[in-house]
Scaffold this motif. Structure first.
Motif, PDB file in Angstrom:
ATOM      1  N   PRO A  93     -19.239 -14.345 -25.884  1.00 32.19           N
ATOM      2  CA  PRO A  93     -19.543 -13.117 -26.622  1.00 32.19           C
ATOM      3  C   PRO A  93     -18.984 -11.858 -25.949  1.00 32.19           C
ATOM      4  CG  PRO A  93     -21.496 -14.494 -26.463  1.00 32.19           C
ATOM      5  CD  PRO A  93     -20.446 -15.122 -25.600  1.00 32.19           C
ATOM      6  N   SER A  94     -18.721 -11.963 -24.657  1.00 30.30           N
ATOM      7  CA  SER A  94     -18.200 -10.798 -23.941  1.00 30.30           C
ATOM      8  C   SER A  94     -16.680 -10.647 -24.070  1.00 30.30           C
ATOM      9  CB  SER A  94     -18.576 -10.886 -22.457  1.00 30.30           C
ATOM     10  OG  SER A  94     -17.976 -12.024 -21.876  1.00 30.30           O
ATOM     11  N   ALA A  95     -16.019 -11.603 -24.732  1.00 34.31           N
ATOM     12  CA  ALA A  95     -14.558 -11.512 -24.904  1.00 34.31           C
ATOM     13  C   ALA A  95     -14.225 -10.286 -25.748  1.00 34.31           C
ATOM     14  CB  ALA A  95     -14.019 -12.772 -25.573  1.00 34.31           C
ATOM     15  N   SER A  96     -13.296  -9.495 -25.263  1.00 39.37           N
ATOM     16  CA  SER A  96     -12.950  -8.259 -25.965  1.00 39.37           C
ATOM     17  C   SER A  96     -11.818  -8.488 -26.958  1.00 39.37           C
ATOM     18  CB  SER A  96     -12.539  -7.178 -24.967  1.00 39.37           C
ATOM     19  OG  SER A  96     -11.275  -7.491 -24.418  1.00 39.37           O
ATOM     20  N   LEU A  97     -11.834  -7.689 -28.007  1.00 41.65           N
ATOM     21  CA  LEU A  97     -10.757  -7.761 -28.993  1.00 41.65           C
ATOM     22  C   LEU A  97      -9.402  -7.470 -28.343  1.00 41.65           C
ATOM     23  CD1 LEU A  97      -9.799  -8.228 -31.867  1.00 41.65           C
ATOM     24  CD2 LEU A  97     -10.329  -5.822 -32.345  1.00 41.65           C
ATOM     25  N   PRO A  98      -9.271  -6.458 -27.473  1.00 33.94           N
ATOM     26  CA  PRO A  98      -7.971  -6.236 -26.831  1.00 33.94           C
ATOM     27  C   PRO A  98      -7.476  -7.456 -26.029  1.00 33.94           C
ATOM     28  CG  PRO A  98      -9.328  -4.288 -26.584  1.00 33.94           C
ATOM     29  CD  PRO A  98     -10.213  -5.358 -27.165  1.00 33.94           C
ATOM     30  N   ALA A  99      -8.392  -8.178 -25.386  1.00 29.84           N
ATOM     31  CA  ALA A  99      -7.992  -9.375 -24.634  1.00 29.84           C
ATOM     32  C   ALA A  99      -7.485 -10.462 -25.583  1.00 29.84           C
ATOM     33  CB  ALA A  99      -9.154  -9.891 -23.794  1.00 29.84           C
ATOM     34  N   ILE A 100      -8.162 -10.631 -26.720  1.00 30.13           N
ATOM     35  CA  ILE A 100      -7.733 -11.622 -27.711  1.00 30.13           C
ATOM     36  C   ILE A 100      -6.363 -11.239 -28.269  1.00 30.13           C
ATOM     37  CG2 ILE A 100      -8.230 -12.586 -29.999  1.00 30.13           C
ATOM     38  CD1 ILE A 100     -11.248 -12.267 -29.248  1.00 30.13           C
ATOM     39  N   LEU A 101      -6.195  -9.967 -28.614  1.00 36.15           N
ATOM     40  CA  LEU A 101      -4.914  -9.506 -29.163  1.00 36.15           C
ATOM     41  C   LEU A 101      -3.788  -9.659 -28.149  1.00 36.15           C
ATOM     42  CD1 LEU A 101      -6.126  -6.346 -31.127  1.00 36.15           C
ATOM     43  CD2 LEU A 101      -5.555  -8.612 -32.056  1.00 36.15           C
ATOM     44  N   ALA A 102      -4.078  -9.477 -26.870  1.00 33.96           N
ATOM     45  CA  ALA A 102      -3.056  -9.660 -25.830  1.00 33.96           C
ATOM     46  C   ALA A 102      -2.600 -11.115 -25.778  1.00 33.96           C
ATOM     47  CB  ALA A 102      -3.594  -9.213 -24.467  1.00 33.96           C
ATOM     48  N   GLU A 103      -3.539 -12.048 -25.915  1.00 29.06           N
ATOM     49  CA  GLU A 103      -3.174 -13.474 -25.928  1.00 29.06           C
ATOM     50  C   GLU A 103      -2.388 -13.804 -27.194  1.00 29.06           C
ATOM     51  OE1 GLU A 103      -3.519 -15.655 -23.405  1.00 29.06           O
ATOM     52  OE2 GLU A 103      -4.439 -14.053 -22.234  1.00 29.06           O
ATOM     53  N   MET A 104      -2.782 -13.226 -28.320  1.00 29.82           N
ATOM     54  CA  MET A 104      -2.060 -13.449 -29.570  1.00 29.82           C
ATOM     55  C   MET A 104      -0.623 -12.960 -29.453  1.00 29.82           C
ATOM     56  SD  MET A 104      -5.012 -12.501 -32.386  1.00 29.82           S
ATOM     57  CE  MET A 104      -4.018 -12.979 -33.811  1.00 29.82           C
ATOM     58  N   ASP A 105      -0.433 -11.835 -28.802  1.00 28.43           N
ATOM     59  CA  ASP A 105       0.897 -11.262 -28.605  1.00 28.43           C
ATOM     60  C   ASP A 105       1.804 -12.219 -27.822  1.00 28.43           C
ATOM     61  OD1 ASP A 105       2.840  -9.158 -28.750  1.00 28.43           O
ATOM     62  OD2 ASP A 105       2.387  -8.712 -26.649  1.00 28.43           O
ATOM     63  N   ARG A 106       1.231 -12.957 -26.894  1.00 31.40           N
ATOM     64  CA  ARG A 106       2.023 -13.861 -26.047  1.00 31.40           C
ATOM     65  C   ARG A 106       2.660 -15.010 -26.833  1.00 31.40           C
ATOM     66  NH1 ARG A 106      -0.578 -15.754 -20.856  1.00 31.40           N
ATOM     67  NH2 ARG A 106       1.563 -16.439 -20.599  1.00 31.40           N
ATOM     68  N   ILE A 107       2.102 -15.324 -28.006  1.00 36.28           N
ATOM     69  CA  ILE A 107       2.716 -16.389 -28.815  1.00 36.28           C
ATOM     70  C   ILE A 107       3.169 -15.869 -30.181  1.00 36.28           C
ATOM     71  CG2 ILE A 107       1.639 -18.314 -27.598  1.00 36.28           C
ATOM     72  CD1 ILE A 107      -0.350 -18.570 -29.883  1.00 36.28           C
ATOM     73  N   LEU A 109       1.931 -13.499 -32.251  1.00 34.15           N
ATOM     74  CA  LEU A 109       0.963 -13.192 -33.305  1.00 34.15           C
ATOM     75  C   LEU A 109       0.467 -11.751 -33.207  1.00 34.15           C
ATOM     76  CD1 LEU A 109      -1.183 -16.463 -33.228  1.00 34.15           C
ATOM     77  CD2 LEU A 109       0.374 -15.728 -35.042  1.00 34.15           C
ATOM     78  N   ASP A 110       1.281 -10.877 -32.648  1.00 35.30           N
ATOM     79  CA  ASP A 110       0.855  -9.506 -32.384  1.00 35.30           C
ATOM     80  C   ASP A 110       0.547  -8.697 -33.634  1.00 35.30           C
ATOM     81  OD1 ASP A 110       3.659  -9.963 -32.582  1.00 35.30           O
ATOM     82  OD2 ASP A 110       4.028  -7.886 -32.045  1.00 35.30           O
ATOM     83  N   SER A 111       1.079  -9.074 -34.778  1.00 34.33           N
ATOM     84  CA  SER A 111       0.900  -8.235 -35.971  1.00 34.33           C
ATOM     85  C   SER A 111      -0.141  -8.764 -36.949  1.00 34.33           C
ATOM     86  CB  SER A 111       2.240  -8.117 -36.703  1.00 34.33           C
ATOM     87  OG  SER A 111       2.631  -9.399 -37.165  1.00 34.33           O
ATOM     88  N   CYS A 112      -0.847  -9.832 -36.597  1.00 33.61           N
ATOM     89  CA  CYS A 112      -1.723 -10.425 -37.620  1.00 33.61           C
ATOM     90  C   CYS A 112      -3.183 -10.542 -37.200  1.00 33.61           C
ATOM     91  CB  CYS A 112      -1.186 -11.786 -38.047  1.00 33.61           C
ATOM     92  SG  CYS A 112      -1.345 -13.056 -36.803  1.00 33.61           S
ATOM     93  N   GLY A 113      -3.596  -9.869 -36.170  1.00 35.45           N
ATOM     94  CA  GLY A 113      -4.971  -9.987 -35.697  1.00 35.45           C
ATOM     95  C   GLY A 113      -6.018  -9.660 -36.739  1.00 35.45           C
ATOM     96  N   ASP A 114      -5.714  -8.697 -37.612  1.00 36.60           N
ATOM     97  CA  ASP A 114      -6.707  -8.296 -38.610  1.00 36.60           C
ATOM     98  C   ASP A 114      -6.449  -8.896 -39.998  1.00 36.60           C
ATOM     99  OD1 ASP A 114      -4.456  -6.830 -39.211  1.00 36.60           O
ATOM    100  OD2 ASP A 114      -5.477  -4.895 -39.319  1.00 36.60           O
ATOM    101  N   GLN A 115      -5.500  -9.828 -40.082  1.00 31.79           N
ATOM    102  CA  GLN A 115      -5.218 -10.496 -41.367  1.00 31.79           C
ATOM    103  C   GLN A 115      -6.180 -11.657 -41.588  1.00 31.79           C
ATOM    104  OE1 GLN A 115      -0.694 -10.973 -41.104  1.00 31.79           O
ATOM    105  NE2 GLN A 115      -1.191 -11.539 -43.207  1.00 31.79           N
ATOM    106  N   PRO A 116      -6.690 -11.830 -42.802  1.00 34.03           N
ATOM    107  CA  PRO A 116      -7.497 -13.022 -43.086  1.00 34.03           C
ATOM    108  C   PRO A 116      -6.650 -14.290 -42.908  1.00 34.03           C
ATOM    109  CG  PRO A 116      -7.729 -11.383 -44.838  1.00 34.03           C
ATOM    110  CD  PRO A 116      -6.613 -10.928 -43.952  1.00 34.03           C
ATOM    111  N   ALA A 117      -7.262 -15.328 -42.402  1.00 32.25           N
ATOM    112  CA  ALA A 117      -6.558 -16.596 -42.172  1.00 32.25           C
ATOM    113  C   ALA A 117      -5.899 -17.098 -43.457  1.00 32.25           C
ATOM    114  CB  ALA A 117      -7.514 -17.636 -41.623  1.00 32.25           C
ATOM    115  N   ALA A 118      -6.530 -16.868 -44.596  1.00 31.13           N
ATOM    116  CA  ALA A 118      -5.989 -17.341 -45.879  1.00 31.13           C
ATOM    117  C   ALA A 118      -4.632 -16.723 -46.196  1.00 31.13           C
ATOM    118  CB  ALA A 118      -6.967 -17.039 -47.008  1.00 31.13           C
ATOM    119  N   GLU A 119      -4.311 -15.582 -45.598  1.00 29.98           N
ATOM    120  CA  GLU A 119      -3.046 -14.894 -45.874  1.00 29.98           C
ATOM    121  C   GLU A 119      -1.945 -15.214 -44.866  1.00 29.98           C
ATOM    122  OE1 GLU A 119      -3.856 -10.710 -46.128  1.00 29.98           O
ATOM    123  OE2 GLU A 119      -5.354 -10.978 -47.711  1.00 29.98           O
TER     124      GLU A 119
END
Length: 191
Positions: A93-107, A109-119
């Motif tokens: 629960p303590s995981a921060s959104l910026p930390a998640i977005l940083a990991e997404m950027d590494r593979i 996924l930097d532009s889709c953090g706020d996109q619904p999975a269905a899209e």
């Protein structure tokens, strides 16, 4: 962490025998790649190890009390949730959104953090699933053809990320692709 021992494992679906007295040892702290032709039981083996499939005979030891994480062949995302929230589901629960977005950027996924999975596109969905599995707290990680549908350049980037994140961890990885096995596997088992 102890090794995983598969002893005398038997499994059939109706008259089709998948395993007949299969014996394997999966070493702790390494990535073990399981390879075999289609229909030879690779996914069934993973499902048995995760406790999702019952065996007809034999035993599996070394998994008692262990936490699992997995990438299945099909993406299992919560369609109405954003990509970042799908990943956050498995994190502290303590995981921060910026930390998640940083990991997404590494593979990539930097532009889709706020996109619904269905899209998300198929490749984006695949990477969200991989990231969700890697960022969960686990003792054993199961990867069932995790890179299918990724183009070669993206696959190389994601495989390097997976290799980095799983160093020293117990990983059971299924693929048909010898190049993937060459990059990720410490050990290869042919069924």
């Amino acid at each position: 962490m102890e090794d995983i021992y598969i002893s005398g494992l038997s499994k059939s679906f109706g008259s089709k025998k998948v395993f007949d007295s299969l014996n394997l040892t999966i070493k702790s702290g390494v990535t073990t790649c399981v390879m075999a032709p289609s229909g030879a039981g690779k996914t069934t083996l993973l499902r048995i190890l995760m406790g999702l499939e019952a065996v007809d005979g034999g035993s599996v030891t070394g998994l008692e009390g262990k936490r699992f994480s997995a990438v299945f062949q099909e993406e299992r995302l919560c369609e109405g949730m954003t990509a970042a929230d799908n990943i956050r589901l498995v994190m502290s629960p303590s995981a921060s959104l910026p930390a998640i977005l940083a990991e997404m950027d590494r593979i990539g996924l930097d532009s889709c953090g706020d996109q619904p999975a269905a899209e998300l596109s198929g490749g984006m969905r695949r990477r969200v699933g991989i990231l969700r599995a890697l960022l969960a707290e686990y003792d054993v990680l199961f990867l069932d053809e995790p890179f299918k549908g990724l183009d070669e350049a993206l696959k190389e980037q994601v495989m390097a990320y997976v290799r980095e994140k799983t160093a020293g961890k117990t990983v059971v990885f299924v693929t048909h692709d010898r190049a993937e096995a060459a990059v990720l596997a410490d050990e290869v088992i042919m069924l």
